[in-house]
Design a protein around this motif. Structure first.
Motif, PDB file in Angstrom:
ATOM      1  N   ARG A  94      30.835  37.983   3.144  1.00 26.56           N
ATOM      2  CA  ARG A  94      31.232  36.320   2.659  1.00 26.56           C
ATOM      3  C   ARG A  94      30.483  35.900   2.361  1.00 26.56           C
ATOM      4  NH1 ARG A  94      33.644  35.948   7.759  1.00 26.56           N
ATOM      5  NH2 ARG A  94      32.174  34.247   7.993  1.00 26.56           N
ATOM      6  N   LYS A  95      29.194  36.013   1.991  1.00 26.62           N
ATOM      7  CA  LYS A  95      28.224  34.908   2.197  1.00 26.62           C
ATOM      8  C   LYS A  95      27.784  35.473   0.880  1.00 26.62           C
ATOM      9  CE  LYS A  95      27.613  32.433   6.099  1.00 26.62           C
ATOM     10  NZ  LYS A  95      26.609  32.820   7.060  1.00 26.62           N
ATOM     11  N   ALA A  96      27.420  36.649   0.432  1.00 29.25           N
ATOM     12  CA  ALA A  96      26.798  37.739  -0.185  1.00 29.25           C
ATOM     13  C   ALA A  96      27.611  37.024  -1.910  1.00 29.25           C
ATOM     14  CB  ALA A  96      27.091  39.096  -0.863  1.00 29.25           C
ATOM     15  N   GLN A  97      28.108  36.530  -2.239  1.00 26.97           N
ATOM     16  CA  GLN A  97      28.756  35.572  -3.668  1.00 26.97           C
ATOM     17  C   GLN A  97      28.258  34.580  -4.013  1.00 26.97           C
ATOM     18  OE1 GLN A  97      30.844  34.049  -5.053  1.00 26.97           O
ATOM     19  NE2 GLN A  97      31.943  33.351  -3.421  1.00 26.97           N
ATOM     20  N   SER A  98      27.716  34.176  -2.917  1.00 29.69           N
ATOM     21  CA  SER A  98      26.667  32.629  -2.536  1.00 29.69           C
ATOM     22  C   SER A  98      25.615  32.624  -2.370  1.00 29.69           C
ATOM     23  CB  SER A  98      27.905  32.060  -2.077  1.00 29.69           C
ATOM     24  OG  SER A  98      27.644  31.963  -0.781  1.00 29.69           O
ATOM     25  N   THR A  99      24.514  33.781  -2.171  1.00 29.47           N
ATOM     26  CA  THR A  99      23.605  33.218  -2.391  1.00 29.47           C
ATOM     27  C   THR A  99      22.987  34.358  -2.918  1.00 29.47           C
ATOM     28  OG1 THR A  99      24.161  34.865   0.078  1.00 29.47           O
ATOM     29  CG2 THR A  99      22.422  34.811  -0.201  1.00 29.47           C
ATOM     30  N   PRO A 100      21.775  34.336  -3.488  1.00 18.65           N
ATOM     31  CA  PRO A 100      20.813  34.721  -5.486  1.00 18.65           C
ATOM     32  C   PRO A 100      20.613  36.058  -4.671  1.00 18.65           C
ATOM     33  CG  PRO A 100      19.970  31.932  -4.444  1.00 18.65           C
ATOM     34  CD  PRO A 100      21.070  32.727  -3.122  1.00 18.65           C
ATOM     35  N   VAL A 101      20.789  36.611  -5.789  1.00 19.76           N
ATOM     36  CA  VAL A 101      20.006  38.089  -5.563  1.00 19.76           C
ATOM     37  C   VAL A 101      18.167  37.937  -5.443  1.00 19.76           C
ATOM     38  CG1 VAL A 101      19.522  39.693  -7.321  1.00 19.76           C
ATOM     39  CG2 VAL A 101      21.560  38.455  -7.342  1.00 19.76           C
ATOM     40  N   ARG A 102      17.322  37.267  -5.762  1.00 18.62           N
ATOM     41  CA  ARG A 102      15.853  36.900  -5.637  1.00 18.62           C
ATOM     42  C   ARG A 102      15.575  36.119  -4.536  1.00 18.62           C
ATOM     43  NH1 ARG A 102      13.458  35.714 -11.778  1.00 18.62           N
ATOM     44  NH2 ARG A 102      14.918  33.933 -11.944  1.00 18.62           N
ATOM     45  N   THR A 103      14.446  35.970  -4.664  1.00 16.07           N
ATOM     46  CA  THR A 103      14.152  34.464  -4.250  1.00 16.07           C
ATOM     47  C   THR A 103      14.086  33.684  -4.772  1.00 16.07           C
ATOM     48  OG1 THR A 103      11.754  34.002  -2.494  1.00 16.07           O
ATOM     49  CG2 THR A 103      11.728  35.969  -4.634  1.00 16.07           C
ATOM     50  N   GLY A 104      13.190  32.560  -3.880  1.00 15.03           N
ATOM     51  CA  GLY A 104      13.348  31.018  -4.903  1.00 15.03           C
ATOM     52  C   GLY A 104      11.976  31.485  -5.427  1.00 15.03           C
ATOM     53  N   ILE A 105      11.166  29.564  -5.819  1.00 11.26           N
ATOM     54  CA  ILE A 105       9.847  28.890  -5.336  1.00 11.26           C
ATOM     55  C   ILE A 105       9.661  27.638  -4.849  1.00 11.26           C
ATOM     56  CG2 ILE A 105       9.128  30.803  -7.202  1.00 11.26           C
ATOM     57  CD1 ILE A 105       9.047  27.696  -7.638  1.00 11.26           C
ATOM     58  N   PHE A 148      13.922  31.850   2.204  1.00 11.69           N
ATOM     59  CA  PHE A 148      15.146  31.728   0.576  1.00 11.69           C
ATOM     60  C   PHE A 148      15.906  33.084   1.041  1.00 11.69           C
ATOM     61  CE2 PHE A 148      11.650  29.705  -1.412  1.00 11.69           C
ATOM     62  CZ  PHE A 148      12.515  28.872  -2.198  1.00 11.69           C
ATOM     63  N   GLN A 149      17.330  33.218   1.876  1.00 12.19           N
ATOM     64  CA  GLN A 149      17.908  34.173   1.833  1.00 12.19           C
ATOM     65  C   GLN A 149      17.865  35.154  -0.088  1.00 12.19           C
ATOM     66  OE1 GLN A 149      21.165  34.388   4.496  1.00 12.19           O
ATOM     67  NE2 GLN A 149      20.029  32.716   5.814  1.00 12.19           N
ATOM     68  N   VAL A 150      18.361  36.137   0.459  1.00  8.91           N
ATOM     69  CA  VAL A 150      18.665  37.093  -0.306  1.00  8.91           C
ATOM     70  C   VAL A 150      19.307  37.862   0.052  1.00  8.91           C
ATOM     71  CG1 VAL A 150      15.996  36.475  -1.936  1.00  8.91           C
ATOM     72  CG2 VAL A 150      16.646  38.541  -0.222  1.00  8.91           C
ATOM     73  N   ARG A 151      20.373  38.379  -1.561  1.00  6.39           N
ATOM     74  CA  ARG A 151      21.931  39.098  -1.184  1.00  6.39           C
ATOM     75  C   ARG A 151      21.328  40.906  -0.010  1.00  6.39           C
ATOM     76  NH1 ARG A 151      25.374  39.418  -6.471  1.00  6.39           N
ATOM     77  NH2 ARG A 151      24.934  37.541  -5.876  1.00  6.39           N
ATOM     78  N   GLY A 152      20.297  41.146  -0.617  1.00 10.22           N
ATOM     79  CA  GLY A 152      20.098  42.326  -0.230  1.00 10.22           C
ATOM     80  C   GLY A 152      18.414  42.821  -0.295  1.00 10.22           C
ATOM     81  N   GLU A 153      18.068  43.966  -0.122  1.00 13.93           N
ATOM     82  CA  GLU A 153      17.086  44.305   0.307  1.00 13.93           C
ATOM     83  C   GLU A 153      16.076  44.446  -0.906  1.00 13.93           C
ATOM     84  OE1 GLU A 153      16.268  48.641   1.914  1.00 13.93           O
ATOM     85  OE2 GLU A 153      14.790  48.436   2.207  1.00 13.93           O
ATOM     86  N   ASP A 154      17.182  45.211  -2.110  1.00 12.08           N
ATOM     87  CA  ASP A 154      16.188  44.613  -3.594  1.00 12.08           C
ATOM     88  C   ASP A 154      15.932  42.690  -3.502  1.00 12.08           C
ATOM     89  OD1 ASP A 154      17.631  47.100  -3.782  1.00 12.08           O
ATOM     90  OD2 ASP A 154      18.779  46.293  -4.687  1.00 12.08           O
TER      91      ASP A 154
END
Lengths: 351, 244
Positions: free
Chosen positions: A77-88, A166-172
């Protein structure tokens, strides 16, 4: 009730039927069932642990629709509001302006990235979610507690002043431990969200904190010019103060997220990231910058390029992490046995 | 203080005792190094050779941070390897904001005229109280003249506040000195004595208000050579041509 399909492992056995143990009963419906008399009447019988029933917890073999609650559903559910990659992590250095090619003035905030490194990766299997732990700044070893010193020792990373996740969407979205992130992690023109602790105003009255109107200066007003006035109705209204009534109290000093700030400039040499607009908090505060969740992230080719550059700048990060882990295990053992003094003496002689 | 005479060494017993005490103390300190026990080879090097350092330690050369104790028999409570830091942007660029300002000013003010006109070190710089004329790209190229009430210095975001009366209505305008829309800033009239305030907010009061400065602008324009082109910047005080 519809008959249950045999479990996958049992179905496989039925096909091969290579089992010739007389103590195991093989029938068409139920395979590999030991000849013991523990049978129920309602749903057939099973010798498996009752907690391993395929229908329990809606497992994939149950043939039921995917659950809409639970950890997996929440992550989806939260995947689309989680960034694909990390922040800084960055430090707010100040506020200035920038002029674009048309001469338009854009107020901007200057942020500096200092020794930003990936410290850990959190995985779905181990931690229940995907996240990257990022550290920034530096800290003298004498000011770091022993448990944290051990933590950084195992990572092969110098002790960090600040740590954030930083939460990310997946393992990538995960990054190897120890790599350094530079300002060109962001693309000029992309949108970011800036999270930081706003400036604290201390104990503030109702006018400042909630924008109350205050009271008149005259017309018989006596010593109540900035007070909040009444806090609720009297009899008939309950003669009580309702929960959530806005009152004087501590103002500010809380986490503030400013969404959709455009990145105006990145500079690896000075380590600065310039974003359009203002970021909450005083100068020197720590700001979490990440791809904006309400805008489309930068194009995939840029994300891949930023990742490749980050890894290329630190080609031996894998070997370093591996050796640091091995060293940590050995040093840990030496600490347990009380022989760490020898290692210190030997290292002192070597270096 | 009681001192000991060289002729009569035992004249002052207090001094004698003090010397004795000092000698004893000295002996006590040096004693451990003279005993037989320490002359024998300690077992420690053998133990260390039995457990050599992990190869990674020699490879990456971390420092060891030892947490010490007061117990002399066990001087080190524990120790951790502390790995070297990555290059620090904060160290190479400690003044990030100033370097940003410098970089932007280089970009927007190639000739350095804008910087010079409002520089604190320049004796001919424009100061609060002077009458300035600002020409902008927008607004049909109509210049705005007014008395400078304050200079807000903020690097590339430096701004000036001009005040004038337009058809008897007081008007104040902020101009960003480094904005590409500001084509030129010229000093029309210099205040005879320097203002003793940085911000001349008192000039908004009727008592101190300069009123309309158009007569000063007209006089200044008459003194200039009207036949020269605009770009030459007669008078040498303007920043015409500062535009990139």
């Amino acid at each position: 009730m519809a008959s249950r399909l045999p479990a996958r492992w049992a179905a496989a056995l039925t096909k091969s039927s290579s089992l010739s143990n007389p103590r195991v009963l093989i029938t068409e419906r139920h395979t590999l069932l030991p000849r013991i008399a523990r049978r129920g009447v309602k749903y057939g019988w099973s010798t498996a642990n009752p907690r391993d029933k395929p229908t329990r917890f809606n497992q994939p073999s149950a043939g039921l629709p995917a659950p809409t609650t639970g950890p997996a559903a929440a992550l989806k559910r939260k995947a689309q509001s989680t960034p694909v990659r990390t922040g800084i992590l960055a430090t707010k250095k100040g506020v200035s302006a920038m002029y674009n090619s048309k001469g338009l003035r854009m107020p901007c905030t200057i942020l500096q990235m200092d020794q930003v490194q990936v410290v850990a990766a959190k995985t779905r299997a181990k931690n229940g979610y995907w996240a990257v732990q990022v550290g920034c700044g530096q800290k003298e070893a004498g000011n770091v507690t022993a448990p944290l010193l051990g933590y950084f020792e195992a990572k092969g990373v110098a002790p960090k002043r600040h740590l954030a996740e930083f939460q990310v969407r997946g393992e990538d979205g995960l990054l190897p431990v120890g790599v350094q992130l530079q300002p060109d992690w962001f693309k000029v023109g992309q949108f970011v969200d800036a999270r930081s602790d706003g400036r604290g105003f201390g104990f503030a009255g109702g006018m400042k904190r909630h924008g109350f109107a205050g009271q008149g200066a005259s017309h018989g007003n006596s010593k109540n010019h900035r007070t909040i006035g009444t806090s609720g109705p009297s009899q008939g209204g309950g003669s009580r103060v309702h929960p959530g009534k806005k009152m004087p109290g501590r103002m500010g000093g809380q986490r503030v997220t400013i969404q959709n700030l455009r990145v105006l400039k990145v500079d690896n040499e000075t380590g600065i990231v310039v974003v359009n607009g203002h970021v909450a908090g005083p100068m020197g505060c720590i700001v979490k910058l990440a791809d904006a969740i309400k805008k489309t992230p930068p194009v995939d080719t840029f994300i891949a390029k930023a990742r490749r550059l980050t890894l290329e700048r630190d080609p031996d990060h894998e070997a370093r992490l591996e050796s640091a882990r091995e060293a940590h295990l050995e040093l840990k053992e030496m600490r347990k046995k009380g022989r760490i003094g020898e290692a210190v003496a030997l290292a002192g002689a070597l270096l | 203080m009681i001192t000991q005479s060289t002729r009569r060494p035992l004249s002052s017993w207090k001094a004698v005792f003090r010397r004795c005490r000092q000698a004893q103390q000295q002996q006590r300190i040096t004693m451990p190094f003279r005993t037989m026990a320490t002359e024998t080879t300690p077992t420690q090097p053998e133990a260390a050779s039995a457990t050599p350092l992990p190869p990674a330690i020699a490879l990456q050369k971390p420092r060891f941070h030892a947490i010490k104790t007061n117990n002399p028999s066990k001087p080190i409570r524990t120790a951790f390897a502390v790995y070297p830091r990555v290059p620090s942007a904060r160290k190479t660029c400690p003044a990030a904001l100033e370097s940003y300002h410098a970089q932007q000013i280089r970009r927007l003010d190639r000739s350095g005229a804008r910087t010079a006109l409002f520089s604190k070190t320049n004796p001919d710089a424009a100061k609060p109280g002077d009458v300035l004329q600002v020409t902008t790209r927008k607004g049909g190229g109509e210049p705005f003249a007014g008395v400078c009430l304050s200079i807000r210095r903020a690097g590339v975001d430096t701004a000036i506040l001009l005040r004038n009366h337009v058809s008897r209505v007081p008007v104040e305008m902020w101009f960003k000195v480094y904005s590409p829309n500001v084509v030129g800033v010229e000093v029309v009239w210099r205040r005879p004595r320097r203002a003793r305030r940085a911000r001349l907010t008192y000039m908004r009061k009727p008592k101190h208000d300069m009123g309309n400065v158009d007569h000063l602008v007209d006089a200044w324009r008459r003194t200039r050579n009207v036949f020269t082109t605009k770009g030459k910047g007669a008078g040498g005080k303007g920043v015409r041509g500062a535009k990139r």
